[in-house]
Design a protein around this motif. Structure first.
Motif, PDB file in Angstrom:
ATOM      1  N   UNK A 174       0.797  -1.228   0.000  1.00  0.00           N
ATOM      2  CA  UNK A 174       0.000   0.000   0.000  1.00  0.00           C
ATOM      3  C   UNK A 174       0.827   1.273   0.000  1.00  0.00           C
ATOM      4  N   UNK A 175       1.812   1.369   0.901  1.00  0.00           N
ATOM      5  CA  UNK A 175       2.508   2.650   1.093  1.00  0.00           C
ATOM      6  C   UNK A 175       3.680   2.790   0.124  1.00  0.00           C
ATOM      7  N   UNK A 176       4.551   1.811   0.088  1.00  0.00           N
ATOM      8  CA  UNK A 176       5.607   1.831  -0.923  1.00  0.00           C
ATOM      9  C   UNK A 176       6.933   2.415  -0.492  1.00  0.00           C
ATOM     10  N   UNK A 177       7.012   3.075   0.671  1.00  0.00           N
ATOM     11  CA  UNK A 177       8.322   3.424   1.231  1.00  0.00           C
ATOM     12  C   UNK A 177       8.363   2.958   2.686  1.00  0.00           C
ATOM     13  N   UNK A 178       9.594   2.756   3.194  1.00  0.00           N
ATOM     14  CA  UNK A 178       9.757   2.094   4.476  1.00  0.00           C
ATOM     15  C   UNK A 178       9.211   2.935   5.638  1.00  0.00           C
ATOM     16  N   UNK A 179       9.031   2.245   6.774  1.00  0.00           N
ATOM     17  CA  UNK A 179       8.445   2.874   7.962  1.00  0.00           C
ATOM     18  C   UNK A 179       9.261   4.073   8.453  1.00  0.00           C
ATOM     19  N   UNK A 180       8.576   4.963   9.135  1.00  0.00           N
ATOM     20  CA  UNK A 180       9.236   6.037   9.873  1.00  0.00           C
ATOM     21  C   UNK A 180       9.980   5.407  11.049  1.00  0.00           C
ATOM     22  N   UNK A 181      11.246   5.806  11.257  1.00  0.00           N
ATOM     23  CA  UNK A 181      11.980   5.299  12.428  1.00  0.00           C
ATOM     24  C   UNK A 181      12.165   6.438  13.417  1.00  0.00           C
ATOM     25  N   UNK A 182      11.755   6.218  14.672  1.00  0.00           N
ATOM     26  CA  UNK A 182      11.938   7.254  15.694  1.00  0.00           C
ATOM     27  C   UNK A 182      12.697   6.664  16.881  1.00  0.00           C
ATOM     28  N   UNK A 183      13.754   7.370  17.273  1.00  0.00           N
ATOM     29  CA  UNK A 183      14.617   6.939  18.370  1.00  0.00           C
ATOM     30  C   UNK A 183      14.053   7.493  19.677  1.00  0.00           C
ATOM     31  N   UNK A 184      13.718   6.586  20.607  1.00  0.00           N
ATOM     32  CA  UNK A 184      13.122   7.017  21.879  1.00  0.00           C
ATOM     33  C   UNK A 184      14.085   6.803  23.041  1.00  0.00           C
ATOM     34  N   UNK A 185      15.369   6.673  22.741  1.00  0.00           N
ATOM     35  CA  UNK A 185      16.333   6.411  23.818  1.00  0.00           C
ATOM     36  C   UNK A 185      16.860   7.698  24.449  1.00  0.00           C
ATOM     37  N   UNK A 186      16.507   8.854  23.887  1.00  0.00           N
ATOM     38  CA  UNK A 186      16.966  10.121  24.471  1.00  0.00           C
ATOM     39  C   UNK A 186      15.752  10.928  24.921  1.00  0.00           C
ATOM     40  N   UNK A 187      16.022  12.038  25.610  1.00  0.00           N
ATOM     41  CA  UNK A 187      14.951  12.883  26.156  1.00  0.00           C
ATOM     42  C   UNK A 187      13.897  13.224  25.101  1.00  0.00           C
ATOM     43  N   UNK A 188      14.395  13.796  23.990  1.00  0.00           N
ATOM     44  CA  UNK A 188      13.474  14.216  22.934  1.00  0.00           C
ATOM     45  C   UNK A 188      13.499  13.176  21.815  1.00  0.00           C
ATOM     46  N   UNK A 190      13.660  11.390  18.332  1.00  0.00           N
ATOM     47  CA  UNK A 190      14.335  11.874  17.123  1.00  0.00           C
ATOM     48  C   UNK A 190      14.023  10.966  15.932  1.00  0.00           C
ATOM     49  N   UNK A 191      13.597  11.575  14.835  1.00  0.00           N
ATOM     50  CA  UNK A 191      13.325  10.815  13.607  1.00  0.00           C
ATOM     51  C   UNK A 191      14.646  10.485  12.931  1.00  0.00           C
ATOM     52  N   UNK A 192      14.882   9.176  12.735  1.00  0.00           N
ATOM     53  CA  UNK A 192      16.111   8.751  12.054  1.00  0.00           C
ATOM     54  C   UNK A 192      15.854   8.485  10.571  1.00  0.00           C
ATOM     55  N   UNK A 193      14.589   8.160  10.248  1.00  0.00           N
ATOM     56  CA  UNK A 193      14.239   7.928   8.845  1.00  0.00           C
ATOM     57  C   UNK A 193      12.797   8.405   8.653  1.00  0.00           C
ATOM     58  N   UNK A 194      12.553   9.362   7.740  1.00  0.00           N
ATOM     59  CA  UNK A 194      11.178   9.826   7.531  1.00  0.00           C
ATOM     60  C   UNK A 194      10.352   8.776   6.804  1.00  0.00           C
ATOM     61  N   UNK A 201       2.623  14.404  12.773  1.00  0.00           N
ATOM     62  CA  UNK A 201       1.769  13.377  13.384  1.00  0.00           C
ATOM     63  C   UNK A 201       2.366  12.906  14.710  1.00  0.00           C
ATOM     64  N   UNK A 202       3.684  12.770  14.764  1.00  0.00           N
ATOM     65  CA  UNK A 202       4.337  12.342  16.002  1.00  0.00           C
ATOM     66  C   UNK A 202       4.225  13.438  17.056  1.00  0.00           C
ATOM     67  N   UNK A 203       4.448  14.692  16.628  1.00  0.00           N
ATOM     68  CA  UNK A 203       4.424  15.806  17.586  1.00  0.00           C
ATOM     69  C   UNK A 203       3.029  16.002  18.183  1.00  0.00           C
ATOM     70  N   UNK A 204       2.002  15.651  17.419  1.00  0.00           N
ATOM     71  CA  UNK A 204       0.633  15.768  17.940  1.00  0.00           C
ATOM     72  C   UNK A 204       0.422  14.818  19.120  1.00  0.00           C
ATOM     73  N   UNK A 205       1.230  13.777  19.207  1.00  0.00           N
ATOM     74  CA  UNK A 205       1.073  12.788  20.282  1.00  0.00           C
ATOM     75  C   UNK A 205       2.045  13.027  21.434  1.00  0.00           C
ATOM     76  N   UNK A 206       3.319  13.337  21.117  1.00  0.00           N
ATOM     77  CA  UNK A 206       4.339  13.401  22.190  1.00  0.00           C
ATOM     78  C   UNK A 206       5.014  14.759  22.339  1.00  0.00           C
ATOM     79  N   UNK A 207       4.545  15.786  21.656  1.00  0.00           N
ATOM     80  CA  UNK A 207       5.226  17.076  21.747  1.00  0.00           C
ATOM     81  C   UNK A 207       6.468  17.079  20.872  1.00  0.00           C
ATOM     82  N   UNK A 208       7.480  17.871  21.295  1.00  0.00           N
ATOM     83  CA  UNK A 208       8.637  18.103  20.427  1.00  0.00           C
ATOM     84  C   UNK A 208       9.288  16.806  19.915  1.00  0.00           C
ATOM     85  N   UNK A 209       9.543  16.776  18.618  1.00  0.00           N
ATOM     86  CA  UNK A 209      10.270  15.669  17.980  1.00  0.00           C
ATOM     87  C   UNK A 209      11.358  16.293  17.118  1.00  0.00           C
TER      88      UNK A 209
END
Ligand code: TXA
Ligand code: MG
Length: 369
Positions: A174-188, A190-194, A201-209
């Motif tokens: 359906x989508x055709x490009x790989x998943x978004x990768x987000x690193x949750x090991x630090x305070x804020x 961080x998107x490693x792969x869009x 969409x992420x910021x709407x859930x957890x604030x600053x990304x």
């Protein structure tokens, strides 16, 4: 090795795939993003087989696919509140989270990192296969290393026939490009792969990304700034993001209008026409990547031998572009194109993921007009 090819909905196909995984074998399967090449994530020899089949450097870690959210606690040492919120909002779906790993996750799967990437895919066949196998499924994209990610079972078969036990065919993804990768090991976070799940969409859930700084450099290359060769970039935190991925065999360049980034203006199509004519005159098989709306700009070339126009979808619907992008890059190879010019695409929503992949495929060759 004989590779079994079966449609997902053939009776017994998913059970057979699950059985292969349980016995340490490899199965390519559809997900909502791209096809994955799965093996038992806790079995180091299965991971080693994945690397061998793909021809992938073994320091590039694999994503562990699970069928239930609670499995995260089996794999991760710490599950921060942000992880629970994102899992609740986006799983099952095209989001991969990076967490500190538990010792049961072998170094062979994480490329020696002390973190693990985890994703719960939403594709029904993927979910059912993982559930029936009873194992966690390590799965990179099911392409030979360096080739575009596969969006159909035929792409997988081209790359991996004879190297793996089974290919489950679920039709085009359906989508055709790989998943978004987000690193949750630090305070804020961080998107490693869009990907399909955007920063907004992420910021709407957890604030600053934040964005991995190397992604910002990538963005700048199409905003009219000097393009930098890969080697000058800082190291991205996702090891796989530093390889020249997705690259077709021909030389791909992206043409962008500095004054109107993301728009395909007459200056852009004019420049592509000019460069394409030059390449054809030099005898190069040449392709132009465009969209349904803009394709007619190249009508004049249609009769020229060696010219190929490849339409990726609709300018106003990033989803149609995303789902055709990798197939188009493979088509360029099938047509033996030496030279490829691509229009640039809007940066809205999926657009930054599309441009991220396209710029990498182009080895950062961006021509500004
Ligand atoms: O949509 C997807 O994510 C697809 C489907 C099959 O699920 N999978 C996929 O896997 O794209 P792969 O292996 O092609 O890309 C995984 C990326 C690589 O860039 C890798 O370096 C990064 O994830 N990665 C994996 N584990 C990581 C970790 N612990 N820390 C940082 N990056 C990690
Ligand atoms: Mg990949």
């Amino acid at each position: 090795m004989q590779t079994i090819l079966e449609k997902c909905n053939n009776s017994g196909a998913i059970a057979a795939a699950a059985d292969i995984l349980r016995r340490g074998g490899l199965v390519a399967f559809p997900t909502e993003t791209v096809y994955g090449l799965g093996g038992d994530a806790l079995d180091p020899s299965a991971s080693a087989r994945i690397y061998a089949a793909k021809g992938r450097p073994s320091d590039n870690p694999l994503i562990v696919h699970i069928a239930e959210k609670k499995d995260v606690w089996e794999l991760a040492e710490e599950v921060p509140a942000t992880a629970e919120m994102l899992m609740e909002a986006f799983w099952p779906g095209p989001l991969t989270i990076i967490l500190k790993k538990k010792p049961i996750v072998p170094d062979a799967t994480t490329g020696g990192l002390n973190t693990v990437a985890i994703r719960m895919p939403s594709h029904p066949a993927a979910m059912e296969m993982i559930r029936q196998s009873g194992v966690y499924v390590a799965a990179p994209s099911a392409n030979r290393s360096g080739r575009p990610s596969p969006t159909t079972a035929e792409h997988v078969a081209e790359d991996l026939t004879g190297e793996i036990d089974m290919i489950l065919d679920g039709g085009p993804v359906g989508i055709g490009i790989e998943s978004t990768i987000v690193d949750l090991t630090e305070e804020v976070p961080m998107i490693l792969r869009p990907g399909f799940i955007t920063r907004e969409m992420l910021e709407a859930i957890v604030g600053e990304v934040r964005l991995d700084p190397t992604l910002i450099t990538l963005e700048e290359t199409t905003q009219g700034r000097e393009t930098e060769p890969d080697s000058k970039l800082q190291h991205p935190k996702a090891p796989g993001m530093r390889y020249t991925h997705y690259a077709p065999h021909g030389t791909l360049s992206i043409v962008t209008d500095t004054a109107n980034p993301g728009e395909v203006t007459p200056a852009v199509t004019g420049k592509i026409l000019e460069l394409t004519k030059e390449a054809l005159a030099e005898g190069h098989v040449t392709a132009v990547l465009t969209t349904g709306e803009n394709g007619s700009a190249y009508d004049a070339l249609m009769e020229t031998p060696g010219f190929h126009r490849i339409e990726l979808g609709d300018t106003d619907d990033g989803q149609t572009v995303a789902s055709h992008l990798y197939g188009a890059l493979r088509t360029c190879d099938d047509l033996k194109c030496d030279v490829i010019y691509s229009e640039n695409f809007r940066r809205d929503e999926l657009g930054s993921a599309i441009m991220n992949r396209l710029i990498k495929a182009a080895g950062h060759r961006v021509i500004s007009v």
